[in-house]
Write an enzyme that holds these catalytic residues in place. Structure first.
Site, PDB file in Angstrom:
ATOM      1  N   SER A 242     -81.849 -24.684  16.176  1.00  0.00           N
ATOM      2  CA  SER A 242     -82.755 -24.017  17.109  1.00  0.00           C
ATOM      3  C   SER A 242     -84.165 -24.099  16.547  1.00  0.00           C
ATOM      4  CB  SER A 242     -82.339 -22.556  17.300  1.00  0.00           C
ATOM      5  OG  SER A 242     -83.294 -21.835  18.038  1.00  0.00           O
TER       6      SER A 242
ATOM      7  N   LYS B  62     -75.034 -25.486  22.012  1.00  0.00           N
ATOM      8  CA  LYS B  62     -76.130 -26.436  21.864  1.00  0.00           C
ATOM      9  C   LYS B  62     -75.980 -27.454  22.975  1.00  0.00           C
ATOM     10  CE  LYS B  62     -79.788 -28.099  20.046  1.00  0.00           C
ATOM     11  NZ  LYS B  62     -81.016 -27.314  19.870  1.00  0.00           N
TER      12      LYS B  62
ATOM     13  N   ARG C 142     -79.951 -25.046  29.558  1.00  0.00           N
ATOM     14  CA  ARG C 142     -79.547 -23.763  28.979  1.00  0.00           C
ATOM     15  C   ARG C 142     -78.909 -22.873  30.035  1.00  0.00           C
ATOM     16  NH1 ARG C 142     -84.906 -23.990  26.210  1.00  0.00           N
ATOM     17  NH2 ARG C 142     -85.699 -22.802  27.985  1.00  0.00           N
TER      18      ARG C 142
ATOM     19  N   SER D  37     -79.104 -23.222  23.395  1.00  0.00           N
ATOM     20  CA  SER D  37     -80.303 -23.847  22.840  1.00  0.00           C
ATOM     21  C   SER D  37     -80.261 -25.325  23.181  1.00  0.00           C
ATOM     22  CB  SER D  37     -80.335 -23.652  21.316  1.00  0.00           C
ATOM     23  OG  SER D  37     -81.441 -24.309  20.742  1.00  0.00           O
TER      24      SER D  37
ATOM     25  N   SER E 172     -83.511 -17.242  19.133  1.00  0.00           N
ATOM     26  CA  SER E 172     -83.641 -18.465  19.925  1.00  0.00           C
ATOM     27  C   SER E 172     -84.363 -18.153  21.227  1.00  0.00           C
ATOM     28  CB  SER E 172     -82.245 -19.040  20.198  1.00  0.00           C
ATOM     29  OG  SER E 172     -82.298 -20.111  21.111  1.00  0.00           O
ATOM     30  N   GLY E 173     -85.313 -18.994  21.595  1.00  0.00           N
ATOM     31  CA  GLY E 173     -86.064 -18.790  22.836  1.00  0.00           C
ATOM     32  C   GLY E 173     -85.399 -19.454  24.022  1.00  0.00           C
TER      33      GLY E 173
ATOM     34  N   ALA F  71     -83.910 -17.862  27.585  1.00  0.00           N
ATOM     35  CA  ALA F  71     -82.694 -17.084  27.853  1.00  0.00           C
ATOM     36  C   ALA F  71     -82.304 -17.105  29.320  1.00  0.00           C
ATOM     37  CB  ALA F  71     -82.885 -15.641  27.377  1.00  0.00           C
TER      38      ALA F  71
ATOM     39  N   GLN G 168     -78.991 -15.708  30.328  1.00  0.00           N
ATOM     40  CA  GLN G 168     -78.491 -15.143  29.074  1.00  0.00           C
ATOM     41  C   GLN G 168     -79.069 -13.743  28.940  1.00  0.00           C
ATOM     42  OE1 GLN G 168     -79.316 -18.497  26.059  1.00  0.00           O
ATOM     43  NE2 GLN G 168     -80.045 -19.254  28.041  1.00  0.00           N
ATOM     44  N   GLY G 169     -78.397 -12.785  29.539  1.00  0.00           N
ATOM     45  CA  GLY G 169     -78.949 -11.449  29.630  1.00  0.00           C
ATOM     46  C   GLY G 169     -79.893 -11.336  30.811  1.00  0.00           C
ATOM     47  N   PRO G 170     -80.391 -10.130  31.096  1.00  0.00           N
ATOM     48  CA  PRO G 170     -81.279  -9.917  32.243  1.00  0.00           C
ATOM     49  C   PRO G 170     -82.640 -10.552  32.037  1.00  0.00           C
ATOM     50  CG  PRO G 170     -81.181  -7.942  30.897  1.00  0.00           C
ATOM     51  CD  PRO G 170     -80.169  -8.900  30.311  1.00  0.00           C
TER      52      PRO G 170
END
EC number: 3.5.2.15
Length: 371
Positions: A83, A164, A196, A234, A350-351, A353, A356-358
């Site tokens: 990452s 990945k 991603r 990522s 890791s940038g 998202a 990946q979550g709200p």
């Protein structure tokens, strides 16, 4: 009875494998036990971040020399997740994950849960499959295989799934066009987010967090309400497949390590980190004392600027900065919050998202030794 081992080593530059070599030379881990390596490298985390493939090449060469394998053969058996981006105070480092087989143990011991790891790989994607349902479905299938490899039968025991994934380059777009195929986007940077996002939706599908009926190509990167609370993806230029690492607490595994997770609702959600720590028996007030911080083997987190340009009603400029990419701002922000909680900066933040979550938030997981 297997045991999951996790080692954290510093790196002086992206191709530095001296920490890995020292671990193996000391007998702490055998090269054939290593199943995955997480790495934070000091590149820009964007399409042209070549610190990631440089690190992969160095790791494949080092492990290949120890195992008597070619770099390609190492890559076929070990998941290497690099990452890019250590903005702010984040420290470049490697997390080396190994699976050690041990005696079966007593039935009572087999009932307890300890950190478990499973890996799986998709086939290589064609460029036109990246960021689309083909990638979603292939990822879901790989996650299911990784769960089986880890012995994680109860989804509630799963705490973090790292993928990945590939991205589109101009050359890959041209290759698809020459075959008469269209790709999801001609913007190579945007392709990172789509890849991603598709990977995260595949994780959510496999974990039962997202219903397949809600998914099609058009929702990828668009429907921020569709997300996994345990997904981390990522994207990188160094591969064309998805590499999947599943982490959870499984019965039948031994060792002192456990994992817990929460979902940060935004980049400054310190309580979410503290709640994950509390699940592992840490005090929740203030920064961890050095002796407590030493028990933390890894913190894994996703970082993403909110799409509306606000954090709890206050304006941020992450999406408006033409000099520094928004994900780089987000990594620095979340990295600072996490470092303040743990008292250490060698954290895997890791940038990017997407799903990946709200929106504006993301999953965070902590791996620690029992106190």
């Amino acid at each position: 009875m297997p045991e999951c081992l996790v080692f954290r080593v510093r790196t002086r530059h992206p191709a530095d494998v001296s920490g890995l070599d020292a671990l193996i030379a000391s007998g702490a881990v055998a090269p054939e036990e290593i199943v995955a390596v997480f790495g934070k490298t000091e590149g820009n985390g964007c399409v042209n971040d070549f610190t990631r493939p440089l690190a992969v090449m160095a790791l494949e060469a080092a492990l290949g020399a120890r195992l008597g394998l070619s770099p390609a053969e190492v890559g076929a058996r070990v998941a290497l997740v690099m990452s890019g981006g250590t903005e702010g105070g984040l420290s470049p480092h490697l997390l080396i994950l190994a699976r050690r087989e041990g005696p079966a143990g007593e039935a009572r011991a087999a009932e307890r849960r300890a950190l478990a790891v499973g890996t799986a790989f998709t086939d290589d994607f064609a460029p036109e499959e990246i960021g689309r349902m083909a990638q979603v479905r292939a990822t879901a299938s790989a996650v299911e295989r990784a769960l089986a490899a880890a012995g994680l039968e109860d989804i509630a025991d799963v705490h973090f799934v790292q993928v990945k994934c590939p991205l589109l380059t101009s050359a890959r777009i041209r290759e698809a066009t020459a075959r008469g195929r269209n790709v999801a986007t001609h913007d190579t940077y945007a392709s990172m987010g789509l890849s991603r996002g598709a990977s995260a939706l595949g994780i959510g599908l496999a974990l039962g967090e997202i219903d397949e009926s809600a998914l099609d190509d058009d929702v990828i990167g668009v429907r921020s309400d569709l997300y996994s609370g345990r997904a981390s993806a990522s994207a990188g230029i160094e591969l064309m497949r998805n590499e999947v690492i599943v982490l959870g607490n499984a019965p039948g595994w031994s060792g002192p390590l456990r994992i817990a997770h929460r979902v940060m609702r935004d980049g400054i959600d310190l309580p979410a980190i503290q709640e994950a720590l509390a699940d592992l028996g840490f005090p929740v007030a203030g920064q961890l004392a050095p002796e407590e911080a030493s028990r933390v083997v890894a913190l894994l987190a996703k970082a993403e600027p909110s799409g509306n340009g606000l954090i709890r009603g206050h304006r941020h400029i992450m999406n408006d900065d033409s000099d520094i990419n928004a994900t780089r701002h987000a990594r620095a922000l979340v990295g600072g919050v996490a470092a303040a909680a743990i008292g250490r900066t060698d954290l895997f933040v890791s940038g990017g998202a997407e799903h990946q979550g709200p929106d504006g938030g993301g999953p965070v997981a902590v791996i620690a030794a029992a106190g």
